[in-house]
Enzyme design. Structure first.
Site, PDB file in Angstrom:
ATOM      1  N   PRO A 122       0.769  -1.246   0.000  1.00 33.07           N
ATOM      2  CA  PRO A 122       0.000   0.000   0.000  1.00 33.07           C
ATOM      3  C   PRO A 122       0.802   1.300   0.000  1.00 33.07           C
ATOM      4  CG  PRO A 122       0.040  -0.912   2.197  1.00 33.07           C
ATOM      5  CD  PRO A 122       0.773  -1.890   1.309  1.00 33.07           C
ATOM      6  N   CYS A 123       1.534   1.557  -1.086  1.00 37.85           N
ATOM      7  CA  CYS A 123       2.288   2.807  -1.179  1.00 37.85           C
ATOM      8  C   CYS A 123       1.358   4.021  -1.246  1.00 37.85           C
ATOM      9  CB  CYS A 123       3.233   2.781  -2.369  1.00 37.85           C
ATOM     10  SG  CYS A 123       2.421   2.550  -3.960  1.00 37.85           S
TER      11      CYS A 123
END
Length: 159
Positions: A122-123
Site C-alpha cells: 500500500p504505497c
C-alpha cells in the site's frame, strides 16, 4: 515458468495483474478499459478474488504470496509499506525514519514510486509530511480515491 496475466475492472480503472506460481509480481492500473478476464490462471485467481473483495469494501488485508522484482533496498521499503494499517497513512519522512535513515527520504520516495504491486503493497498510504497527496505512479486521483475508500468520512447530520 511463464508469467500469467489477468485483468480486473475496478472503480479506478482496469487492474493488470501479473504473476506465476511463485507469487504476484505486479498489480498496475491501465487508463484503457479492458473487461475482466473470463479465464484466470489458477495462480492469479486468489489475487483477483481478494482485490474484488477490497473494492467491494469486504476486505482490509491481503493474504497473498508476493514476488515483486526490485533491488534489496526497494524490497526493504516495500516490506515496510506492508506495516501501514488499512485506513491509516504515514509520511515519507516517517517511513525513512522507521527504516533507520531519516535522510534517505528521497530514496524511500523513489522506491515507493517503483512499487510494482499497487494496493496490496500500500504505497498509496504514504503522503507528504504536510498532508499533501504527493506522487503515486497510477495517478494522484487514484491515490485520493483509495484513501477515501479506506477511510470514508461519515457525514453526521447537523440538526
Amino acid at each position: 515458468m511463464t508469467n500469467e496475466t489477468a485483468f480486473l475492472e475496478t472503480p479506478i480503472g482496469t487492474a493488470k495483474i501479473v504473476g506465476d506460481e511463485n507469487g504476484i509480481q505486479s498489480v498496475t492500473f491501465l487508463d484503457e478499459k479492458i473487461p475482466t478476464s473470463i479465464e484466470i490462471a489458477p495462480c492469479l485467481q486468489e489475487c483477483v478474488s481478494q482485490l474484488t473483495d477490497y473494492f467491494e469494501g469486504k476486505r482490509t488485508e491481503f493474504e497473498l504470496t508476493l514476488h515483486p522484482k526490485g533491488t534489496y533496498f526497494q524490497g526493504k521499503v516495500w516490506k515496510s509499506l506492508l506495516q501501514i494499517p488499512f485506513g491509516k497513512t504515514t509520511s515519507y519522512l516517517e517511513q525513512s525514519t522507521l527504516l533507520g535513515d531519516p535522510k534517505a527520504i528521497r530514496a524511500v520516495a523513489s522506491a515507493n514510486g517503483k512499487n510494482p504491486i499497487l494496493i496490496i503493497i500500500p504505497c498509496h498510504r504514504v503522503i507528504g509530511s504536510d498532508g499533501s497527496f504527493t506522487g503515486f505512479s497510477a495517478g494522484i486521483w487514484r491515490k485520493k480515491w483509495l484513501l477515501a475508500h479506506e477511510n470514508p468520512v461519515k457525514q453526521e447530520t447537523l440538526f
